[in-house]
Write an enzyme that holds these catalytic residues in place. Structure first.
Site, PDB file in Angstrom:
ATOM      1  N   CYS A 134      18.426  54.966  13.736  1.00 27.86           N
ATOM      2  CA  CYS A 134      18.650  56.317  14.243  1.00 27.86           C
ATOM      3  C   CYS A 134      17.915  56.514  15.577  1.00 27.86           C
ATOM      4  O   CYS A 134      17.710  55.545  16.326  1.00 27.86           O
ATOM      5  CB  CYS A 134      18.220  57.357  13.216  1.00 27.86           C
ATOM      6  SG  CYS A 134      18.840  59.018  13.561  1.00 27.86           S
ATOM      7  N   ASP A 203      12.256  62.709   8.413  1.00 30.09           N
ATOM      8  CA  ASP A 203      12.602  64.144   8.431  1.00 30.09           C
ATOM      9  C   ASP A 203      11.695  64.895   7.481  1.00 30.09           C
ATOM     10  O   ASP A 203      11.320  66.035   7.741  1.00 30.09           O
ATOM     11  CB  ASP A 203      14.067  64.340   8.053  1.00 30.09           C
ATOM     12  CG  ASP A 203      14.958  63.896   9.192  1.00 30.09           C
ATOM     13  OD1 ASP A 203      15.237  62.694   9.294  1.00 30.09           O
ATOM     14  OD2 ASP A 203      15.306  64.762  10.021  1.00 30.09           O
TER      15      ASP A 203
END
Ligand code: RUB
Length: 328
Positions: A134, A203
């Site tokens: 990512c 996250d």
């Protein structure tokens, strides 16, 4: 009470991922609180507080998984509430507190990323090959700091389907002059033999040290575990979730299937179910260490960070739970 257009746009930008990445989402939410506060035209402190709470809720609901978002909003709102309970509180003072605490959060966030780079880069040796997934500012801070220290490193970046955030990562690293290879997500196990370390962002980090990050992270950790490649997670302390201390689960966002296949495909193949979870959970057993701005910790020590950073929030949670138990 009307929500200012600019704030609505920020909420939409977070929802549609024009603003993305847990850290940036958090800083943008803090900025939105400043804008909302400055745009308030009324004269009542009570009304202002209700208005700010409404905006806070709307911001928190923009995307469900990254705890950095509610943590940033709560950082500002808790300070606002505390200050407005003082007898001398005024609307102007309340607005000042919002501006100060939101700017303070943003400043601390940037400092944390820099510090994570300094701390994490010490774990990277000259000549190593790193795999990342990512596009994580915190993970990139580690990699780029090591590069700036003169270490010759090479990076493999996954494409990161379906939104291809890996392309952003590859572009940034190429600009830095770091040798970079972009690979399909499904090629991770094939290349794992060439990798020395995996470094990803987060996250949300839960109380038991599990890491919620871009979908595919847990598969990468599994392949790394099999090949005895160490997995590092770069995460600021505002990515640790106080709610998980009480066993609350992290909601995994499922996004629109049209991010995976074109709308025509769905139309022509109505019997095919297409699912698009944006994140997954990597258990602590598959993580070697979490790099925070406070130092490197084993994932099992996540609870200590939560106690240190959110002790006061947790106390509130416990009192609420106790009252609830007594009432029922
Ligand atoms: C981004 C993602 C990142 C973390 C950490 O997902 O999973 O790894 O948010 O990023 P999305 P950072 O693109 O869906 O937001 O270190 O920049 O906070």
């Amino acid at each position: 009470m009307k929500i200012p257009h600019e704030v609505l746009k920020i909420i939409e930008d977070i929802r549609t991922m024009r603003v993305r990445g847990a850290g940036k989402i958090a800083r943008t939410a803090a900025k939105a609180l400043i804008i909302a506060s400055e745009e308030y035209r009324g004269t009542s402190l009570k009304e202002y507080l209700t208005y700010m709470e409404l905006i806070a809720e709307r911001l928190k609901n923009a995307r469900p998984t990254a705890v950095s978002l509610p943590n940033a909003v709560n950082y500002v709102l808790s300070r606002l509430k505390k200050a407005s309970m003082e007898p001398s509180s005024t609307l102007n003072k309340a607005k000042f507190i919002v501006r100060e605490s939101a700017n303070d959060f943003i400043k601390r966030s940037f400092e944390a990323i820099k510090k994570i780079g300094e701390i994490g880069s010490k774990r990277i040796s000259d000549g190593e090959v790193i795999l990342t997934h990512c596009n994580s500012t915190a993970a990139l801070s580690v990699i780029i700091t090591a590069h700036h220290q003169g270490k010759h490193i090479e990076v493999f970046a996954t494409e990161t389907r379906p939104k291809f955030q890996g392309h952003i990562t590859a572009k940034i690293l190429a600009k830095e002059g770091i040798p970079i290879t972009l690979i399909p997500d499904s090629a991770v196990r094939y290349f794992m033999k060439d990798i020395d370390k995996v470094i990803v962002g987060a996250d949300t980090v839960t109380a038991n040290g599990a890491v919620v990050n871009k979908v595919g992270t847990s598969l990468i950790a599994l392949a790394a575990h099999e090949a005895r490649v160490r997995v590092f997670v770069a995460a600021e302390t505002y990515k640790f979730s106080p709610a998980t201390v009480l066993g609350e689960l992290v909601m995994i966002e499922e996004r629109d299937p049209t991010e995976v296949v074109p709308p025509e495909y769905l139309y022509e193949n109505s019997e095919v179910i297409v699912r698009n979870p944006a994140f997954d959970v990597t258990p602590p057993e598959y993580i070697d260490a979490i790099i925070t701005e406070k130092g490197i910790i084993p994932p099992q020590a996540a609870i200590l960070i939560l106690e240190e950073e959110y002790g006061w929030v947790l106390k509130d949670y416990f009192i609420k739970e106790l009252n609830f138990a007594e009432e029922s």
